[in-house]
Design a protein around this motif. Structure first.
Motif, PDB file in Angstrom:
ATOM      1  N   UNK A  57       0.823  -1.204   0.000  1.00 35.63           N
ATOM      2  CA  UNK A  57       0.000   0.000   0.000  1.00 35.63           C
ATOM      3  C   UNK A  57       0.860   1.258   0.000  1.00 35.63           C
ATOM      4  N   UNK A  58       1.885   1.284   0.858  1.00 38.39           N
ATOM      5  CA  UNK A  58       2.768   2.454   0.923  1.00 38.39           C
ATOM      6  C   UNK A  58       3.505   2.661  -0.385  1.00 38.39           C
ATOM      7  N   UNK A  59       3.916   1.548  -0.993  1.00 42.09           N
ATOM      8  CA  UNK A  59       4.690   1.626  -2.225  1.00 42.09           C
ATOM      9  C   UNK A  59       3.845   2.223  -3.346  1.00 42.09           C
ATOM     10  N   UNK A  60       2.577   1.840  -3.391  1.00 39.35           N
ATOM     11  CA  UNK A  60       1.672   2.413  -4.392  1.00 39.35           C
ATOM     12  C   UNK A  60       1.536   3.921  -4.170  1.00 39.35           C
ATOM     13  N   UNK A  61       1.243   4.304  -2.927  1.00 37.72           N
ATOM     14  CA  UNK A  61       1.035   5.722  -2.630  1.00 37.72           C
ATOM     15  C   UNK A  61       2.289   6.531  -2.926  1.00 37.72           C
ATOM     16  N   UNK A  62       3.410   6.089  -2.384  1.00 43.15           N
ATOM     17  CA  UNK A  62       4.651   6.828  -2.578  1.00 43.15           C
ATOM     18  C   UNK A  62       5.107   6.823  -4.017  1.00 43.15           C
ATOM     19  N   UNK A  63       4.814   5.744  -4.732  1.00 45.32           N
ATOM     20  CA  UNK A  63       5.225   5.667  -6.132  1.00 45.32           C
ATOM     21  C   UNK A  63       4.453   6.652  -6.989  1.00 45.32           C
ATOM     22  N   UNK A  64       3.149   6.771  -6.724  1.00 43.25           N
ATOM     23  CA  UNK A  64       2.338   7.654  -7.566  1.00 43.25           C
ATOM     24  C   UNK A  64       2.717   9.116  -7.371  1.00 43.25           C
TER      25      UNK A  64
END
Lengths: 584, 279, 219
Positions: free
Chosen positions: A383-390
């Motif tokens: 979840x964090x990776x998605x948010x931070x990636x976007x």
């Protein structure tokens, strides 16, 4: 032939406490030492961050240890510089790679130790020395550096006149980082040599656990990146101490002092620093990606979805990471055409990261998910990776970066994707491997409590920072009171600080769980998670040379879960086909 | 077969995940739509273009964000261990190709679209007749120097820098042109006229940022970096420093006053007059 | 089936296969067992070759960073003033090239089993290396005598930085020569020792020629 039975050079465990636990050649002890080093660094870094968060919200709060109990503007900059340096170098670079990698890479590839045990010990002690040099800078006249963890020249190059802490403090900072480079280079040589030459029989590259792939690619990056930073540090030291002009241009008047340098280029430092700095981001996150894939597969009871795609995307990220450093410099005055090129390559490097996310979701899809604490942290990571990636998609576009650069948006972005995500992977790794490392289980109830507060807490800390960025709130400001448009942002800062305290408090649960479980946890079986890779094939605690001279043979890929026709829902890598129990 | 604590597969963590992820998605959407903390209105045509690009990026990443977090929540809930057998799937080649292609197209497409706004700011020079102003950063203040009545900038000598005698930029006292260069701690600009700022620094790196201009540019010692724009709204805006420059970084602040051309001409004349009378 | 099959069980089963590669489609790569297994009684010797190759990669990147800084800094123009190349560097270059030759000869003798000849030429190589370093110090003295100090100009700074960095790496090479020639190797065989030292030495030799040309043409 009893294949790999070979009397290894130090199959006898060393006698004596000091040789065993302090100056140890054993990769497991060294890995643990690195983890404890990282734990100390993260603790200090966390406390520093609480102090500067407190100062931002309550500027007049009395804090022990500061002159008159008040955090001055230079103290604030010292705190953020030290926080960044500790976290990036001594936690994110050190723990997932040198800590867990050291401990588990040799076991997972069926080797008795790292290829060069002496070098391994040396790299740990060099890293520890680097940490001590860095911390010592807090106690010298002028205090520690205020130049930020990126140490941009000429602020970092001209010495004491640029501000308190830019004298001896900044020199010690540079020396510390140079030492750290040395330690990381030695460590990288070891990781690469070990993975290339010491894999056990049958362990082809495409049968390596993704953790091993993560550590391997990371070591490649470290090998190429830290040499560049070392070179940059040497040039910076010469500028500071020997009056050379690598990074200092002519005609400078700093605090009323006319400098006798000429012709140097501040941008040269930025190019060298970020040529290291961007691969560094991936040095922090690639081992985390490996760990997360490993944990997700184990607790979804499914093979990793698209194993090969995972390997290729890791490799692609590794290659591309050397071609994107310019995206840190869009507003630096670099050539605007090369900025566009960097922008496109940066967006392209988002593709393999997206592929990994899709494959993690694919791994969960159709699984039989066990919510162990390790798994909770792994899911949280996704979840964090998605948010931070976007949010990275914004920063990769120079026209948008113009606005967001050096605001809290950037802080929110890199803390989510690099800081917190990697920390989540470290937590997942700790909960997952603790039974193997210490022979006892961590408490799952406390672990879950720790997870939920941390997961909600980090979002409460770092999501609002994006909004601060929209409003133009600049980072590295010790007070937001001097700029009118920042003053209304005070409630957001207040919320962030409160969240930070709650989240930091939750880490006490972790410390307690970690140290208490070492002595009092439930004794662990050899393979408590019913996992497939080699670390679960050896007994607990792991013998001194891992396999007691009898090396396993690998028959299959690393993630054979829920194979149809098999009695158990996992088939260990080292089990001969005729030993695999059939269903029915 | 495995004796496993029931909690590892129970619905509770799954439900909690669903709640937390939905709250995350909901609050994120809310704050982006309500614009509780948001960009101030842009005051340049290029700024409007940049806002347009922001909007496109918000929509695209927003869709992906919602889809990804909701998909994650759904999978966690749907595939929690309730006694089922896990599917044995190693992957799907076609899927890999599809999602790789789609992300590649979206990401690179965004990058190419964003290039236009970037080009407006950085490629090509200012329009003819632009007003040139020199911006100099020094720990911890901005100085803005205007040309003399003949439109020229005089010489600057580093050793003559002395803020205590009113010469923070080191204007050469022997250069008659330098004498007629007004130096101001705030930036005064006319509306609807092309502007070119020349950014320099006397000591360390600073960064010139005005939110409403949507422009941020480092002032690097040893370099003169031009930026250009045209403002279409009068008003007062804040200028901050956005590159760590030392302990006073946080109060390195100035104002941008955008006024009508007539007001600006008057202001400029007053500056020149006071410089001439000062001789 | 018991949950944990012990490792030794499998190895016995493996023994029945006569040490063949494990079935189940072994995909190459993993464990080139002809060398990794058993016989030597220690880590396979090839790890030292791998290790030095990787280390040379890191050293190469370190020097490339310095070289690109050199090129960028020179490209800025303005204040770049060339220095007079110390004449002794030509002699030094010849000495270092010669040392590579004597090293090749020493290894050839070693492979033939001529230990005495090997030691003799190995010593000659070491001495040539020391001579080179002394020559570099003389070159520095000549620079100083001509008024080209470390901080006088960026071109001079790069001269000192590049020669010093190379010199330090070469000092390491001399230490390795001494250790392999006269020290006591524990895990490494003498053959491996001579092999990896020679790789490193030739690498530093080639690196010097490159740096010398760079300084000569780029100063």
């Amino acid at each position: 032939m009893s294949a790999h039975a070979s009397p290894i050079h130090h199959s006898e465990a060393p006698k004596g406490w000091i040789r065993h636990y302090i100056f140890s050649f054993d990769h497991k002890i060294i890995g643990t030492q690195y983890i404890l080093l990282g734990l100390s660094a993260v603790t200090i870094g966390l406390i520093l961050s609480l102090i500067f968060r407190t100062h931002l919200v309550w500027p007049d709060a009395h804090i022990w240890g500061f002159a008159n109990g008040i955090v001055s503007p230079e103290d604030y900059l010292r705190l953020i510089t030290m926080h960044g340096t500790l976290m990036v170098f001594f936690v994110l670079t050190t723990v997932p790679q040198s800590g867990f990698g050291n401990y588990f890479l040799p076991i997972q590839i069926g080797a008795p130790d790292m290829a060069f045990p002496t070098l391994n010990m040396l790299s740990f002690w060099t890293t520890l020395l680097a940490l001590l040099v860095l911390l010592s800078s807090a106690f010298v006249p002028g205090g520690s550096a205020i130049g930020g963890w990126t140490a941009y020249a000429p602020l970092s190059a001209v010495g004491q006149i640029a501000g308190p802490g830019q004298g001896l403090g900044e020199t010690l900072w540079v020396v510390s980082i140079a030492l750290f480079c040395g330690g990381s280079l030695m460590s990288a040589i070891n990781f690469l040599g070990t993975t290339i030459d010491l894999r056990t029989k049958g362990l082809s590259l495409m049968r390596m656990p993704l953790t091993v792939w993560g550590w391997f690619i990371t070591a490649c990056l470290a090998l190429l990146a830290f040499g560049v930073l070392l070179a940059a540090c040497i040039l910076l030291l010469l500028d500071r101490l020997a009056q050379t002009s690598f990074f200092i241009p002519g005609n400078l008047d700093v605090s009323g002092v006319v400098l006798h340098h000429s012709g140097g280029s501040p941008l040269l430092w930025q190019h060298l620093f970020w040529f290291f700095g961007h691969p560094e981001v991936y040095i922090a996150i690639l081992p985390a990606m490996g760990i997360i894939s490993h944990v997700l597969s184990t607790f979804s009871r499914k093979p990793v979805f698209g194993y090969k795609a995972m390997v290729y995307s890791l490799t692609a990220i590794g290659f591309l990471s050397f071609a994107v450093w310019g995206h840190h410099m869009f507003i630096s005055g670099m050539n605007p055409y090369s900025a566009l090129a960097f922008s496109i390559i940066t967006l392209v490097i988002g593709v393999p990261s997206a592929i990994k996310t899709f494959n993690w979701l694919g791994t969960l899809w159709g699984g039989k998910i066990h919510f162990t604490t390790a798994m909770l942290f792994a899911i949280g990571f996704v979840s964090l990776f998605v948010t931070g990636g976007l949010s990275g998609i914004f920063l990769a576009q120079p026209a948008l970066d113009l606005y967001l650069h050096a605001t809290y948006y950037v802080i929110g972005h890199f803390h989510l994707i690099m800081g917190v995500a990697a920390i989540f992977a470290m937590f997942a790794a700790t909960y997952y491997w603790f039974p193997k490392m210490f022979g006892r289980m961590m408490n799952e109830g406390l672990g879950k409590l720790h997870f939920w507060i941390t997961f909600i807490g980090v979002y409460c800390i770092f999501m609002p920072m994006h909004y601060l960025g929209y409003a133009g709130d600049a980072r590295r400001y010790s007070s937001i009171e001097s700029v009118n448009y920042m003053i209304p942002l005070h409630p957001v800062h207040f919320f962030i600080t409160i969240s930070a305290f709650v989240t930091a408090g939750a880490q006490l649960i972790f410390y307690f769980n970690f140290f208490w479980s070492m002595g009092h946890g439930k004794p662990a079986e050899r393979n408590p998670w019913h996992a497939t890779t080699l670390e679960w094939a050896v007994s607990t605690p792991v013998p001194h040379d891992n396999f007691a001279g009898d090396y396993p043979v690998i028959y299959r890929g690393p993630y054979e879960y829920s194979v149809p026709g098999a009695a158990d829902d996992y088939i260990p890598q080292h089990l001969a086909p005729e030993q695999v129990a059939k269903a029915g | 077969m495995l004796s496993r604590k029931s909690s590892t597969g129970s619905a509770a963590p799954a439900v909690l995940f669903v709640i937390v992820l939905l709250l995350l998605v909901g609050s994120t959407l809310y704050f982006h739509i309500a614009k509780t903390w948001w960009f101030p209105p842009s005051i340049t045509p290029v700024g409007n273009q940049i806002d347009q690009q922001f909007f496109i990026t918000f929509v695209l990443t927003g869709i992906v964000f919602v889809l990804a977090q909701v998909a994650l929540a759904w999978m966690i809930f749907r595939y929690r261990d309730h006694g089922q057998k896990a599917k044995f799937v190693r992957g799907n080649h076609a899927l890999e190709v599809i999602w790789t292609t789609i992300t590649l197209v979206i990401f690179v497409g965004l990058g190419i679209m964003a290039a236009r706004a970037w080009g407006e700011v950085h490629f090509g020079g200012p329009a003819p007749g632009a007003l040139e102003v020199e911006v100099t950063g020094v720990q911890f203040q901005w100085n803005f120097r205007y040309p003399g009545p003949d439109g020229k900038f005089g010489r600057i000598v580093t050793k003559d820098i002395d803020a205590s005698v009113g010469n923070p930029l080191g204007l050469d006292p022997n250069d008659p042109e330098a004498k007629l260069n007004p130096v101001s701690p705030d930036l005064y600009l006319p509306v609807n006229r092309p502007i070119e700022l020349m950014l320099r620094s006397q000591d360390v790196i600073h960064s010139f940022f005005v939110r409403e201009l949507r422009i941020k540019q480092d002032a690097v010692p040893g370099l003169v970096i031009p930026i250009h724009f045209e403002i279409d709204k009068t008003g007062d805006y804040e200028i901050t420093c956005n590159q760590l420059c030392g302990l006073g970084h946080y109060h390195m602040h100035a104002m941008l006053h955008v006024m009508s051309q007539a007001d600006f001409d008057q202001w400029e004349k007053k500056q020149w007059a006071s410089l001439e009378s000062g001789q | 089936m018991p949950p944990h099959v012990t490792v030794t069980d499998e190895l016995e089963i493996l023994g029945a296969h006569g040490g063949a590669k494990p079935p189940a489609g072994s995909g190459g790569g993993g464990g080139d067992d002809s060398r990794s297994s058993g016989s030597s009684g220690a880590f396979p010797q090839r790890i030292y070759v791998t290790g030095i190759t990787i280390a040379m990669g890191a050293i190469f990147m370190f020097f490339m960073a310095l070289v690109s800084a050199f090129i960028v800094r020179k490209g800025l123009g303005g204040d770049w003033f060339p220095f007079t190349m110390p004449r002794i560097l030509w002699l030094d270059t010849a000495i270092l090239l010669a040392s590579s030759g004597t090293l090749i000869h020493a290894r050839r003798l070693f492979k033939r089993g001529d230990r005495q000849g090997f030691r003799h030429w190995w010593a000659v190589t070491t001495l040539l290396g020391l001579l080179f370093l002394i020559g570099q110090l003389v070159a520095w003295r000549q620079m100083v005598a001509a008024g080209f100090y470390l901080a006088s100009n960026a071109s001079n700074s790069f001269f000192y930085v590049l020669t010093a960095a190379h010199g330090l790496h070469l000092l390491g090479g001399i230490a390795a020569l001494l250790f392999v020639g006269w020290g006591r190797l524990r895990k490494m065989t003498l053959a491996t020792g001579t092999e990896i030292v020679s790789y490193y030495w030739h690498f530093l030799d080639g690196l010097w020629v490159f740096l010398f040309l760079l300084l000569l043409l780029g100063r």
